[in-house]
Enzyme design. Structure first.
Site, PDB file in Angstrom:
ATOM      1  CG  ASP A 182      -1.151   8.796   5.846  1.00  0.00           C
ATOM      2  OD1 ASP A 182      -0.343   9.677   5.516  1.00  0.00           O
ATOM      3  OD2 ASP A 182      -1.076   7.642   5.408  1.00  0.00           O
TER       4      ASP A 182
HETATM    5  O1  LIG Z   1      -1.774  19.196  -3.077  1.00  0.00           O
HETATM    6  C1  LIG Z   1      -2.329  18.328  -2.441  1.00  0.00           C
HETATM    7  N1  LIG Z   1      -3.625  18.507  -2.084  1.00  0.00           N
HETATM    8  C2  LIG Z   1      -4.306  17.583  -1.410  1.00  0.00           C
HETATM    9  O2  LIG Z   1      -5.466  17.789  -1.112  1.00  0.00           O
HETATM   10  C3  LIG Z   1      -3.594  16.377  -1.076  1.00  0.00           C
HETATM   11  N2  LIG Z   1      -3.951  15.278  -0.426  1.00  0.00           N
HETATM   12  C4  LIG Z   1      -2.905  14.473  -0.429  1.00  0.00           C
HETATM   13  N3  LIG Z   1      -1.880  15.025  -1.077  1.00  0.00           N
HETATM   14  C5  LIG Z   1      -0.576  14.375  -1.315  1.00  0.00           C
HETATM   15  O3  LIG Z   1      -0.417  13.428  -0.296  1.00  0.00           O
HETATM   16  C6  LIG Z   1       0.663  13.796   0.547  1.00  0.00           C
HETATM   17  C7  LIG Z   1       0.211  13.684   1.960  1.00  0.00           C
HETATM   18  O4  LIG Z   1       1.074  12.838   2.594  1.00  0.00           O
HETATM   19  P1  LIG Z   1       1.033  12.692   4.143  1.00  0.00           P
HETATM   20  O5  LIG Z   1      -0.371  12.737   4.621  1.00  0.00           O
HETATM   21  O6  LIG Z   1       1.851  11.539   4.508  1.00  0.00           O
HETATM   22  O7  LIG Z   1       1.682  14.063   4.661  1.00  0.00           O
HETATM   23  P2  LIG Z   1       3.143  14.605   4.611  1.00  0.00           P
HETATM   24  O8  LIG Z   1       4.114  13.486   4.535  1.00  0.00           O
HETATM   25  O9  LIG Z   1       3.215  15.647   3.560  1.00  0.00           O
HETATM   26  O10 LIG Z   1       3.238  15.329   6.043  1.00  0.00           O
HETATM   27  P3  LIG Z   1       3.093  14.699   7.526  1.00  0.00           P
HETATM   28  O11 LIG Z   1       1.683  15.007   7.968  1.00  0.00           O
HETATM   29  O12 LIG Z   1       3.332  13.234   7.424  1.00  0.00           O
HETATM   30  O13 LIG Z   1       4.077  15.424   8.380  1.00  0.00           O
HETATM   31  C8  LIG Z   1       1.002  15.219   0.252  1.00  0.00           C
HETATM   32  O14 LIG Z   1       2.366  15.501   0.533  1.00  0.00           O
HETATM   33  C9  LIG Z   1       0.614  15.298  -1.195  1.00  0.00           C
HETATM   34  O15 LIG Z   1       1.653  14.797  -1.992  1.00  0.00           O
HETATM   35  C10 LIG Z   1      -2.278  16.223  -1.467  1.00  0.00           C
HETATM   36  N4  LIG Z   1      -1.660  17.196  -2.127  1.00  0.00           N
END
Ligand SMILES: O=c1[nH]c(=O)c2ncn([C@@H]3O[C@H](COP(=O)(O)OP(=O)(O)OP(=O)(O)O)[C@@H](O)[C@H]3O)c2[nH]1
Length: 202
Positions: A74
């Site tokens: 996450d």
């Molecule tokens: O461009 C980015 N570079 C990075 O280095 C980064 N680190 C975090 N983020 C943001 O944080 C969310 C993760 O959310 P998250 O971990 O809940 O994942 P997700 O919901 O996209 O997918 P899932 O793993 O849950 O299926 C992402 O969608 C991004 O908006 C990033 N964006």
């Protein structure tokens, strides 16, 4: 250390590719869980703890693949000018901005005239076939640029400048960029704990 590929429990393809690259540098093979199982919908994420959300994603897939190594992640963003926004809910709060460019333009406008400092963090949880849980943690610290710059990267890479640098992540070659990434640091932290056998049970 691992006798089979680690399965990454995420539906976010960009994140999966980035994590697999981070593991590859450490000579560990990691790939999407979708190479072994049909795409599935994960349980709704919580709003308070990166670690709990990462653990929940890992265990959800590990229960379907009990003999595999499964990695849950996450991640999120902490923007100094808006301490009550984003965090664990980053992806959910950016859902109205469908493309990377939309998100980056929104963030650039949001911090205009304010502190541009930003932290990104990742918590990882690895479930082993023997039901051990290993935790890894990493942070990126830097600032938002005032426009997109560079081509080498996805997501926020075009607007993130690491502390002490003048270029964005997307302006750097992979070898220079990788050590700054929160996911690289989290993977190293996780592998260190795995080597030292620091785990909990699930
Ligand atoms: O461009 C980015 N570079 C990075 O280095 C980064 N680190 C975090 N983020 C943001 O944080 C969310 C993760 O959310 P998250 O971990 O809940 O994942 P997700 O919901 O996209 O997918 P899932 O793993 O849950 O299926 C992402 O969608 C991004 O908006 C990033 N964006």
């Amino acid at each position: 250390m691992f006798n089979q590929p680690i399965l990454i429990a995420s539906n976010n393809l960009d994140k999966t590719i980035e994590l697999a690259k981070c593991f590859k540098v450490a000579n560990v093979h990691a790939q999407s869980y979708q190479n072994k199982l049909a795409r599935t919908t994960f349980p709704k994420e919580g709003t308070t703890s990166y670690l709990d959300n990462a653990r929940q994603k890992a265990i959800f897939i590990a229960e379907k693949m009990p003999h595999a190594y499964v990695l849950g992640d996450d991640s999120g963003m902490i923007v100094d000018a808006y301490p009550d926004k984003f965090g664990v809910e980053t992806s959910r709060q950016l859902v109205d901005y469908p493309t990377d460019k939309d998100k980056n333009d929104y963030l650039i406008n949001l911090v205009a005239g304010k502190s541009r400092n930003v932290t990104l963090r990742t918590d990882l949880v690895l479930c082993s076939p023997s039901h051990h849980l290993y935790h890894g943690f990493g942070e990126f610290k830097g600032t938002f640029s005032d426009q997109e710059r560079g081509q080498n990267g996805y997501g926020f890479d075009k607007i993130l400048i690491p502390q002490g640098e003048t270029h964005t992540l997307a302006e750097m070659p992979d070898c220079k960029k990788a050590p700054y990434l929160h996911r690289t640091k989290a993977v190293h932290n996780l592998l260190k704990r795995a080597v030292q056998n620091e785990y909990e049970y699930f």
